[in-house]
Design a protein around this motif. Sequence first.
Motif, PDB file in Angstrom:
ATOM      1  N   ASP A   1      15.026  -3.972   8.254  1.00 19.65           N
ATOM      2  CA  ASP A   1      14.763  -4.763   9.396  1.00 19.65           C
ATOM      3  C   ASP A   1      15.787  -4.493  10.646  1.00 19.65           C
ATOM      4  N   GLN A   2      15.613  -3.160  10.905  1.00 20.92           N
ATOM      5  CA  GLN A   2      16.500  -2.358  12.201  1.00 20.92           C
ATOM      6  C   GLN A   2      15.383  -2.112  13.238  1.00 20.92           C
ATOM      7  N   PRO A   3      16.064  -1.946  14.630  1.00 19.21           N
ATOM      8  CA  PRO A   3      15.086  -1.902  15.742  1.00 19.21           C
ATOM      9  C   PRO A   3      13.982  -0.610  15.575  1.00 19.21           C
ATOM     10  N   PHE A   4      14.365   0.624  15.171  1.00 22.15           N
ATOM     11  CA  PHE A   4      13.600   1.494  15.868  1.00 22.15           C
ATOM     12  C   PHE A   4      13.810   2.753  14.673  1.00 22.15           C
ATOM     13  N   PHE A   5      12.590   3.270  14.376  1.00 18.25           N
ATOM     14  CA  PHE A   5      12.842   4.647  13.225  1.00 18.25           C
ATOM     15  C   PHE A   5      12.022   5.880  13.703  1.00 18.25           C
ATOM     16  N   SER A   6      10.811   5.280  14.589  1.00 17.69           N
ATOM     17  CA  SER A   6       9.861   6.402  14.844  1.00 17.69           C
ATOM     18  C   SER A   6       9.040   5.997  15.769  1.00 17.69           C
ATOM     19  N   VAL A   7       8.107   6.762  16.502  1.00 17.71           N
ATOM     20  CA  VAL A   7       7.168   6.549  17.425  1.00 17.71           C
ATOM     21  C   VAL A   7       5.930   6.921  16.620  1.00 17.71           C
TER      22      VAL A   7
ATOM     23  N   ARG B 275      15.583  -6.639   4.281  1.00 20.06           N
ATOM     24  CA  ARG B 275      16.938  -7.059   5.169  1.00 20.06           C
ATOM     25  C   ARG B 275      18.064  -6.278   4.718  1.00 20.06           C
ATOM     26  N   PHE B 276      18.923  -6.056   5.847  1.00 16.76           N
ATOM     27  CA  PHE B 276      19.977  -5.247   5.682  1.00 16.76           C
ATOM     28  C   PHE B 276      21.164  -6.277   5.064  1.00 16.76           C
TER      29      PHE B 276
ATOM     30  N   THR C  19       4.269  -1.517  12.757  1.00 18.35           N
ATOM     31  CA  THR C  19       5.050  -2.715  12.451  1.00 18.35           C
ATOM     32  C   THR C  19       5.403  -3.546  13.667  1.00 18.35           C
ATOM     33  N   THR C  20       5.282  -3.032  14.915  1.00 21.03           N
ATOM     34  CA  THR C  20       5.995  -3.378  15.889  1.00 21.03           C
ATOM     35  C   THR C  20       5.002  -4.307  16.491  1.00 21.03           C
ATOM     36  N   THR C  21       5.330  -5.112  17.753  1.00 22.55           N
ATOM     37  CA  THR C  21       4.398  -5.843  18.326  1.00 22.55           C
ATOM     38  C   THR C  21       3.537  -4.875  19.318  1.00 22.55           C
ATOM     39  N   MET C  22       3.945  -3.740  19.505  1.00 20.05           N
ATOM     40  CA  MET C  22       3.469  -2.695  20.680  1.00 20.05           C
ATOM     41  C   MET C  22       2.315  -1.958  19.857  1.00 20.05           C
ATOM     42  N   ASN C  23       1.293  -2.412  19.143  1.00 18.50           N
ATOM     43  CA  ASN C  23       0.880  -1.916  17.796  1.00 18.50           C
ATOM     44  C   ASN C  23      -0.612  -1.458  18.101  1.00 18.50           C
ATOM     45  N   ALA C  24      -1.174  -1.500  19.321  1.00 15.02           N
ATOM     46  CA  ALA C  24      -2.502  -1.409  19.841  1.00 15.02           C
ATOM     47  C   ALA C  24      -3.063  -0.069  19.303  1.00 15.02           C
ATOM     48  N   GLY C  25      -4.369   0.168  18.870  1.00 14.56           N
ATOM     49  CA  GLY C  25      -4.793   1.330  18.302  1.00 14.56           C
ATOM     50  C   GLY C  25      -4.306   1.856  17.084  1.00 14.56           C
TER      51      GLY C  25
ATOM     52  N   ASP D 268      21.050  -7.122   2.229  1.00 12.22           N
ATOM     53  CA  ASP D 268      20.487  -8.097   1.236  1.00 12.22           C
ATOM     54  C   ASP D 268      19.840  -7.213   0.136  1.00 12.22           C
ATOM     55  N   LEU D 269      20.520  -6.946  -0.842  1.00 13.35           N
ATOM     56  CA  LEU D 269      20.018  -6.356  -2.102  1.00 13.35           C
ATOM     57  C   LEU D 269      18.851  -6.884  -2.808  1.00 13.35           C
ATOM     58  N   PRO D 270      19.003  -8.063  -2.802  1.00 18.38           N
ATOM     59  CA  PRO D 270      17.664  -8.470  -3.622  1.00 18.38           C
ATOM     60  C   PRO D 270      16.453  -8.905  -2.769  1.00 18.38           C
ATOM     61  N   SER D 271      16.618  -8.518  -1.318  1.00 17.35           N
ATOM     62  CA  SER D 271      15.198  -8.618  -0.527  1.00 17.35           C
ATOM     63  C   SER D 271      14.823  -7.155  -0.901  1.00 17.35           C
ATOM     64  N   LEU D 272      15.437  -6.121  -1.010  1.00 18.82           N
ATOM     65  CA  LEU D 272      15.038  -4.851  -1.408  1.00 18.82           C
ATOM     66  C   LEU D 272      14.635  -4.580  -2.740  1.00 18.82           C
ATOM     67  N   ALA D 273      15.416  -5.207  -3.815  1.00 15.70           N
ATOM     68  CA  ALA D 273      14.970  -5.413  -4.960  1.00 15.70           C
ATOM     69  C   ALA D 273      13.507  -5.907  -5.290  1.00 15.70           C
ATOM     70  N   ALA D 274      13.339  -6.929  -4.357  1.00 17.52           N
ATOM     71  CA  ALA D 274      12.103  -7.645  -4.481  1.00 17.52           C
ATOM     72  C   ALA D 274      10.717  -6.679  -4.072  1.00 17.52           C
ATOM     73  N   VAL D 275      11.293  -5.941  -2.824  1.00 15.27           N
ATOM     74  CA  VAL D 275      10.200  -5.265  -2.487  1.00 15.27           C
ATOM     75  C   VAL D 275       9.668  -3.964  -3.433  1.00 15.27           C
ATOM     76  N   LEU D 276      10.770  -3.403  -3.921  1.00 13.18           N
ATOM     77  CA  LEU D 276      10.762  -2.177  -4.776  1.00 13.18           C
ATOM     78  C   LEU D 276       9.858  -2.655  -6.194  1.00 13.18           C
ATOM     79  N   ALA D 277      10.164  -4.070  -6.627  1.00 17.94           N
ATOM     80  CA  ALA D 277       9.477  -4.560  -7.801  1.00 17.94           C
ATOM     81  C   ALA D 277       8.031  -4.799  -7.521  1.00 17.94           C
ATOM     82  N   ALA D 278       7.840  -5.148  -6.232  1.00 20.70           N
ATOM     83  CA  ALA D 278       6.489  -5.581  -5.833  1.00 20.70           C
ATOM     84  C   ALA D 278       5.354  -4.458  -5.504  1.00 20.70           C
ATOM     85  N   HIS D 279       5.901  -3.280  -5.004  1.00 20.02           N
ATOM     86  CA  HIS D 279       5.247  -2.180  -4.564  1.00 20.02           C
ATOM     87  C   HIS D 279       5.612  -0.917  -4.946  1.00 20.02           C
TER      88      HIS D 279
END
Length: 443
Positions: free
Chosen positions: A143-149, A172-173, A156-162, A175-186
Amino acid sequence: MRGFQRSNEIQARLHELVPGGAHTYARGANQYPEDMAPILVRGKGARVWDCDGNEYVEYGMGLRAVTLGHGYRPVLDAVSSAIADGISFSRPSELELLAAQDFLELVPGADMVKFAKNGSDATTAAVRLARAVTGRETVAVCDQPFFSVDDWFIGTTTMNAGIPPPPTVRFRFNDLPSLAAVLAAHEVACVILEQATALAEPAPGFLEGVRALCDRHGALLIFDEIITGFRWSAGGAQAVYGVVPDLSCWGKAMGNGFPLSALAGKREYMELGGLRTDADRVFLLSTTNGPETASLAAFRAVVRAYRDTDPVARMEHAGRRLAAGVNAIAAGLGIADHLQVVGRPSCLIFLTKDPEGVPSQSYRTLFLQELLERGVLGQSFVTSAAHTDADIDLTIDACRNAAIVYAKALGNGTVDGLLAGRPVAPALRPHSCPRRLDDRGDG
């Protein structure tokens, strides 16, 4: 009062020819007070001049791309020498080998590197490679501001038309449990994050935990070093924190403003885009201008500067003086809870809050307005090695006067009567409002 007549005329014309009036959203006029967005014509060291003849101490330094200062002579000399012999050829130049060697000496955790032009080139290539390695599609993004155009992130941003909904999930940065949950679910192909930001250092064990979770779930770990590279250290944040990724992405300060980015990583993965594999080949990176000689020569000169001098120490010295000076002024005026300079000394930002202590675009714009009037240009206080004590002294003086106006607005409970025009607006937002272009053409 400074004049901006010529800048405003050029900006209006830019809006007629360039969508948004700038080629980078973060450089847009709507990121500055109305009718006070300078159009620059030259720079030297930490100073820049606009087309109206105004001089400024600049911060942000080319969106953090310039760490040695504008017009840094060793870089210019290296570029001039290289381009005299040609810029782009039909076969690799020797500079490609020399620059790759220089890079890999700085980043010992990487075995191979491929150069390109933009940070998004590198991050998207890393995602593509991770998907090929793992056979998975989902990307876990911090959950950091920017990675790619590109769609996988901008969707994933609010400027996502098209853009169709991307297979991207968030964690979340620190927050290891938040990453663990994502990796377990996907079924995640890769985890991508900045190891640190201006405002956030990794908690003890966090990066090591991310590394372990990626290994446990078979996801590649990608570090985004586009800001941290050459600003945290020449070897990036991974050299500071000691955790080795599978892939890392670089850009911005590599060429002190000359356009260059890089994807680096472990040989077993990078070779999937090469000729030493029996697997299906990955279209990793293939750019006409990635290996042009000017930027590679600039990069080699930057590397020499980091070997022979200590640019990071100079950036941090300037940043510490500036933060201490401005924060002391705010404390003396009793507004330290509303106006603050915070962050890593080489990557400072300023926080602007309203009378209730809530972050405020209106109060931010007032502060920017008062700094511009006093010869300071910057959406942040990101320094370079070229910022001298005199530059910092001028900036502190400008901040003292700007803070007096800021304190008055806080006392009034409003910026009305002090702020000319509309507040700035986030660069990435779903609609043109609240800074929709009006008839004046200032955005």
